[in-house]
Every structure is written in structure tokens, then in C-alpha cells.
Write a protein that holds these residues in place. Structure first.
Motif, PDB file in Angstrom:
ATOM      1  N   VAL A   7       3.297   1.620  -6.013  1.00  0.00           N
ATOM      2  CA  VAL A   7       3.610   3.038  -5.790  1.00  0.00           C
ATOM      3  C   VAL A   7       2.304   3.822  -5.854  1.00  0.00           C
ATOM      4  O   VAL A   7       1.801   4.138  -6.935  1.00  0.00           O
ATOM      5  CB  VAL A   7       4.614   3.566  -6.827  1.00  0.00           C
ATOM      6  CG1 VAL A   7       5.072   4.976  -6.445  1.00  0.00           C
ATOM      7  CG2 VAL A   7       5.814   2.641  -6.962  1.00  0.00           C
ATOM      8  N   ASP A   8       1.740   4.122  -4.691  1.00  0.00           N
ATOM      9  CA  ASP A   8       0.443   4.811  -4.630  1.00  0.00           C
ATOM     10  C   ASP A   8       0.307   5.455  -3.258  1.00  0.00           C
ATOM     11  O   ASP A   8       0.546   4.789  -2.236  1.00  0.00           O
ATOM     12  CB  ASP A   8      -0.703   3.813  -4.861  1.00  0.00           C
ATOM     13  CG  ASP A   8      -1.998   4.495  -5.271  1.00  0.00           C
ATOM     14  OD1 ASP A   8      -2.368   5.503  -4.629  1.00  0.00           O
ATOM     15  OD2 ASP A   8      -2.643   4.020  -6.225  1.00  0.00           O
ATOM     16  N   ILE A  13      -6.336   2.168  -1.527  1.00  0.00           N
ATOM     17  CA  ILE A  13      -6.033   1.432  -2.758  1.00  0.00           C
ATOM     18  C   ILE A  13      -4.775   0.579  -2.568  1.00  0.00           C
ATOM     19  O   ILE A  13      -4.723  -0.582  -2.990  1.00  0.00           O
ATOM     20  CB  ILE A  13      -5.862   2.393  -3.944  1.00  0.00           C
ATOM     21  CG1 ILE A  13      -7.204   3.050  -4.284  1.00  0.00           C
ATOM     22  CG2 ILE A  13      -5.304   1.648  -5.163  1.00  0.00           C
ATOM     23  CD1 ILE A  13      -7.144   4.054  -5.392  1.00  0.00           C
ATOM     24  N   GLY A  14      -3.773   1.139  -1.918  1.00  0.00           N
ATOM     25  CA  GLY A  14      -2.553   0.385  -1.668  1.00  0.00           C
ATOM     26  C   GLY A  14      -2.805  -0.853  -0.822  1.00  0.00           C
ATOM     27  O   GLY A  14      -2.276  -1.937  -1.114  1.00  0.00           O
ATOM     28  N   ASP A  15      -3.630  -0.712   0.214  1.00  0.00           N
ATOM     29  CA  ASP A  15      -3.966  -1.857   1.067  1.00  0.00           C
ATOM     30  C   ASP A  15      -4.710  -2.928   0.269  1.00  0.00           C
ATOM     31  O   ASP A  15      -4.462  -4.130   0.422  1.00  0.00           O
ATOM     32  CB  ASP A  15      -4.825  -1.406   2.250  1.00  0.00           C
ATOM     33  CG  ASP A  15      -4.042  -0.616   3.286  1.00  0.00           C
ATOM     34  OD1 ASP A  15      -2.794  -0.631   3.227  1.00  0.00           O
ATOM     35  OD2 ASP A  15      -4.679   0.021   4.147  1.00  0.00           O
ATOM     36  N   MET A  16      -5.649  -2.471  -0.580  1.00  0.00           N
ATOM     37  CA  MET A  16      -6.425  -3.404  -1.393  1.00  0.00           C
ATOM     38  C   MET A  16      -5.522  -4.168  -2.358  1.00  0.00           C
ATOM     39  O   MET A  16      -5.632  -5.394  -2.497  1.00  0.00           O
ATOM     40  CB  MET A  16      -7.509  -2.640  -2.164  1.00  0.00           C
ATOM     41  CG  MET A  16      -8.392  -3.517  -3.054  1.00  0.00           C
ATOM     42  SD  MET A  16      -7.737  -3.735  -4.729  1.00  0.00           S
ATOM     43  CE  MET A  16      -7.937  -2.066  -5.358  1.00  0.00           C
ATOM     44  N   LEU A  17      -4.600  -3.446  -3.013  1.00  0.00           N
ATOM     45  CA  LEU A  17      -3.682  -4.093  -3.946  1.00  0.00           C
ATOM     46  C   LEU A  17      -2.757  -5.063  -3.220  1.00  0.00           C
ATOM     47  O   LEU A  17      -2.494  -6.168  -3.708  1.00  0.00           O
ATOM     48  CB  LEU A  17      -2.860  -3.032  -4.677  1.00  0.00           C
ATOM     49  CG  LEU A  17      -3.586  -2.196  -5.731  1.00  0.00           C
ATOM     50  CD1 LEU A  17      -2.699  -1.059  -6.212  1.00  0.00           C
ATOM     51  CD2 LEU A  17      -4.022  -3.065  -6.907  1.00  0.00           C
ATOM     52  N   GLU A  18      -2.267  -4.659  -2.064  1.00  0.00           N
ATOM     53  CA  GLU A  18      -1.362  -5.516  -1.301  1.00  0.00           C
ATOM     54  C   GLU A  18      -2.058  -6.823  -0.908  1.00  0.00           C
ATOM     55  O   GLU A  18      -1.499  -7.914  -1.074  1.00  0.00           O
ATOM     56  CB  GLU A  18      -0.899  -4.780  -0.050  1.00  0.00           C
ATOM     57  CG  GLU A  18       0.121  -5.558   0.767  1.00  0.00           C
ATOM     58  CD  GLU A  18       0.656  -4.743   1.928  1.00  0.00           C
ATOM     59  OE1 GLU A  18       1.748  -5.060   2.423  1.00  0.00           O
ATOM     60  OE2 GLU A  18      -0.025  -3.778   2.360  1.00  0.00           O
TER      61      GLU A  18
END
Length: 229
Positions: A7-8, A13-18
Motif C-alpha cells: 500500500v504505497d 517505491i511500489g515498483d521496487m518493492l514488487e
């Protein structure tokens, strides 16, 4: 495969975490606002949530109390100790500050998934038996049964709700007010005056099974699982 909800609203950052999580073998789901996350949670249950705080729609702080029985790691740029304490007492399992080391984040995720036993254990019918495990204590969420070192422990509805909450947050001190709020849906009859009695009875039953005191009281604050046994 364990599923993690990211949830961001920061796309980078979301792409990096994914990418990071999928390389580690996790399934991922994305939500770009607190409102979108809440809609997803109304019909699905991820194994863990990575929650930013500064979100459009519902903020992370507003969303957190609405999340039930799912471990939440807050991932935020807010670094003040008071912010961390309030969120941990409000239901978050862990807190990591941006920018973060990816290996540290993965380690924290591993710990939370291990503590909650959220991977699920298939039974002979092919369904998932969700279990929360702490030392020799096992709580089966599907059958609402508990056992210690293989011995069955009979729990009341209130004792089950208290134990489930503590096991979902095994390293966290749960304040009395937070505990009453979080278990109120299942046990509306539990009051501040009776909570201490319910916890005392639960501790006695668990200790009688193998001699270990699985729950400890943190004087003036609340209760937590006893990691020292």
C-alpha cells in the motif's frame, strides 16, 4: 505462495518493492491509496501488508485500525519515536523507516510471516488450516482450538479472542484499551473490569499444560507473549 499487499502511492517505491518481493517468491498486490486497500481487503486476505502512512484517501494511520488479523509492517519516512510507538501500540507489527535496506525489510517480513504461521497447513481435504504458533503453543484459527505440547486446551470465546490477538502480535505489548477495542467485535461482553480475569484464566490454563507461562503482564501497560520461556 504467500501474498503481500503493498500500500504505497509512490509508484517508484511500489515498483521496487514488487520486483524485490517477487524475486523472493512472494505474490504481490498493489494499492495506491488507503481507500483502494480497504476495498481490496473487503474481499481478500493477504498474508502480510506493507503500509505507507501518507496516502491519498484514507491515510495509513486511518487504515491501520480497520485491518484485522493480518500482520502489518509500516514503511514510512516518519522517523520520530513517538510516531513509531503510537503505530505499534495501534496494531502495527513492525515499523521500518524510509529509506531502508532491502535485506533488513526481507528479514522483518520473514519474521512476521513465521510468527503468524500465515503460510497455512493443508489438511487431508485440501483446505487450508490456518495456525498461529508460538513455542509449543498452537492456535488453529479455523477450528478455534488451542493445544500446548500436543495437549488440548479448552478456551472460552473471550480467551480465544485474547490469545489470537496476542499471537498475531507476538513481539508487541498490547495495551488494555487496544485489546478491548480489537476483541470487542467477537466478545462485546468483555469489559475493562473483566479483562484482567479473562487474561488470568487464560494464563492459568496454558501454564497448566506444560508449566510455561506463555503470557506476561507488562505492569501499567498491558500484555504480551512471553518470549523468554
Amino acid at each position: 505462495m504467500k501474498t503481500i499487499l503493498i500500500v504505497d502511492d509512490d509508484v517508484y517505491i511500489g515498483d521496487m518493492l514488487e520486483e524485490l518481493l517477487e524475486k523472493e517468491g512472494y505474490g504481490t498486490v498493489r494499492a495506491y491509496s488507503g481507500t483502494e486497500a480497504l476495498m481490496y481487503l473487503s474481499s481478500a486476505r493477504p498474508d502480510l501488508i506493507l503500509l505507507d502512512l501518507m496516502l491519498p484517501g484514507l491515510t495509513g494511520e486511518q487504515l491501520l485500525p480497520l485491518i484485522k488479523d493480518i500482520p502489518v509492517i509500516v514503511v514510512s519516512a516518519k522517523a520520530e519515536v513517538t510516531d513509531k510507538v503510537e503505530l505499534l501500540l495501534g496494531g502495527a507489527c513492525d515499523y521500518i523507516t524510509k529509506p531502508f535496506d532491502t535485506s533488513e525489510l526481507l528479514a522483518r517480513i520473514t519474521v512476521q510471516l513465521r510468527n503468524t504461521g500465515s503460510s497455512g497447513i493443508p489438511d487431508h481435504s485440501g483446505t487450508s488450516q490456518r495456525e498461529l504458533i508460538f513455542k509449543n503453543l498452537v492456535l488453529n484459527i479455523d477450528s478455534r482450538t488451542a493445544s500446548v505440547s500436543g495437549s488440548s486446551v479448552r478456551l472460552t470465546q473471550t480467551e480465544y479472542a485474547i490469545l489470537k490477538l496476542l499471537l498475531l502480535n507476538p513481539t508487541q505489548v498490547i495495551t488494555k484499551s487496544v485489546m478491548l477495542d480489537r476483541i470487542s467485535e467477537d466478545t462485546p461482553d468483555c469489559t475493562e473490569n473483566s479483562l484482567k480475569v479473562h487474561v488470568s484464566n487464560l494464563r492459568r490454563k496454558l501454564k497448566a499444560a506444560d508449566g510455561n507461562d506463555y503470557i506476561e503482564a507488562v505492569w501499567g501497560i498491558g500484555f504480551k507473549m512471553n518470549e523468554g520461556i
